[in-house]
Design a protein around this motif. Sequence first.
Motif, PDB file in Angstrom:
ATOM      1  N   THR A  10      -7.956  32.891 -83.859  1.00  0.00           N
ATOM      2  CA  THR A  10      -8.909  33.751 -84.560  1.00  0.00           C
ATOM      3  C   THR A  10     -10.283  33.763 -83.894  1.00  0.00           C
ATOM      4  O   THR A  10     -10.974  34.779 -83.940  1.00  0.00           O
ATOM      5  CB  THR A  10      -9.041  33.360 -86.042  1.00  0.00           C
ATOM      6  OG1 THR A  10      -9.368  31.975 -86.144  1.00  0.00           O
ATOM      7  CG2 THR A  10      -7.744  33.629 -86.795  1.00  0.00           C
ATOM      8  N   LEU A  54      -1.945  33.136 -83.308  1.00  0.00           N
ATOM      9  CA  LEU A  54      -3.213  33.837 -83.195  1.00  0.00           C
ATOM     10  C   LEU A  54      -4.379  32.862 -83.130  1.00  0.00           C
ATOM     11  O   LEU A  54      -4.493  31.952 -83.941  1.00  0.00           O
ATOM     12  CB  LEU A  54      -3.417  34.786 -84.381  1.00  0.00           C
ATOM     13  CG  LEU A  54      -4.716  35.586 -84.348  1.00  0.00           C
ATOM     14  CD1 LEU A  54      -4.723  36.562 -83.181  1.00  0.00           C
ATOM     15  CD2 LEU A  54      -4.909  36.308 -85.667  1.00  0.00           C
ATOM     16  N   ILE A 107      -5.640  36.075 -76.876  1.00  0.00           N
ATOM     17  CA  ILE A 107      -5.925  35.954 -78.309  1.00  0.00           C
ATOM     18  C   ILE A 107      -4.892  35.095 -79.030  1.00  0.00           C
ATOM     19  O   ILE A 107      -4.839  35.077 -80.245  1.00  0.00           O
ATOM     20  CB  ILE A 107      -6.047  37.334 -78.984  1.00  0.00           C
ATOM     21  CG1 ILE A 107      -4.760  38.136 -78.841  1.00  0.00           C
ATOM     22  CG2 ILE A 107      -7.248  38.092 -78.442  1.00  0.00           C
ATOM     23  CD1 ILE A 107      -4.701  39.382 -79.714  1.00  0.00           C
ATOM     24  N   THR A 108      -4.087  34.386 -78.252  1.00  0.00           N
ATOM     25  CA  THR A 108      -3.119  33.482 -78.852  1.00  0.00           C
ATOM     26  C   THR A 108      -3.304  32.084 -78.295  1.00  0.00           C
ATOM     27  O   THR A 108      -3.787  31.895 -77.184  1.00  0.00           O
ATOM     28  CB  THR A 108      -1.670  33.942 -78.584  1.00  0.00           C
ATOM     29  OG1 THR A 108      -1.507  34.167 -77.187  1.00  0.00           O
ATOM     30  CG2 THR A 108      -1.343  35.207 -79.347  1.00  0.00           C
ATOM     31  N   LEU A 144      -9.911  36.227 -81.098  1.00  0.00           N
ATOM     32  CA  LEU A 144      -9.889  37.579 -81.654  1.00  0.00           C
ATOM     33  C   LEU A 144     -11.313  38.014 -82.008  1.00  0.00           C
ATOM     34  O   LEU A 144     -11.702  39.152 -81.736  1.00  0.00           O
ATOM     35  CB  LEU A 144      -8.986  37.646 -82.879  1.00  0.00           C
ATOM     36  CG  LEU A 144      -8.811  39.037 -83.488  1.00  0.00           C
ATOM     37  CD1 LEU A 144      -8.029  39.930 -82.544  1.00  0.00           C
ATOM     38  CD2 LEU A 144      -8.130  38.946 -84.839  1.00  0.00           C
ATOM     39  N   GLN A 169      -4.834  40.077 -89.669  1.00  0.00           N
ATOM     40  CA  GLN A 169      -6.279  39.931 -89.904  1.00  0.00           C
ATOM     41  C   GLN A 169      -6.852  41.219 -90.497  1.00  0.00           C
ATOM     42  O   GLN A 169      -7.605  41.189 -91.466  1.00  0.00           O
ATOM     43  CB  GLN A 169      -7.011  39.572 -88.607  1.00  0.00           C
ATOM     44  CG  GLN A 169      -6.614  38.235 -88.012  1.00  0.00           C
ATOM     45  CD  GLN A 169      -6.969  37.083 -88.929  1.00  0.00           C
ATOM     46  OE1 GLN A 169      -8.112  36.955 -89.358  1.00  0.00           O
ATOM     47  NE2 GLN A 169      -5.992  36.244 -89.224  1.00  0.00           N
ATOM     48  N   GLY A 221     -10.928  41.147 -88.876  1.00  0.00           N
ATOM     49  CA  GLY A 221     -10.506  41.627 -87.562  1.00  0.00           C
ATOM     50  C   GLY A 221     -11.308  42.835 -87.120  1.00  0.00           C
ATOM     51  O   GLY A 221     -12.536  42.819 -87.138  1.00  0.00           O
TER      52      GLY A 221
END
Length: 162
Positions: A74, A72, A59-60, A77, A103, A109
């Motif tokens: 997104t 991050l 997720i990075t 995510l 988030q 999120g």
Amino acid sequence: MKIAYTLPQGKLVLTELSKKLQKAGVRVCGIVQADTVSTDRHRCDMEVQVLPDGPEISITQSLGKEASGCRLDTSALARAAGEVAQRIEHPFDVFILNKFGEQEANGTGFRDLIAKALENDAAVIVGTNQLNVEAFNEFSGGLAEFVEPNVSDLLAWIEKPA
């Protein structure tokens, strides 16, 4: 409603917890930090494991060891949240979110998935950091209990009647 938060401070406490719960036959849903470690990555780089049986998702963004900007990803995510959303439709007992981060603090999120887990009467355990504790407490209406970041205390909280 049974909701708690903990401050794992980079430790894989929630990952360990999820493994113990699954081994004991407890049905889990959510995400935890994957326990894969790579020495060529920055300390903020993270992969998550979708529970109970989903993929590991980075997720990075890989910006290199010396980069200082937000890492991050997104879209990754959102992919992880989508994977969890598919699984949340099946019965589970405990929902674990490795981090209530920026988030979630900003209203996106995993917030809706936390709410859905609570609607399903699951016990919800969320990791966060000091920066987002206030936002998490606001989100939970002040009803979340703090639990020390160790597996035995978290297990005891789960077993405690609501």
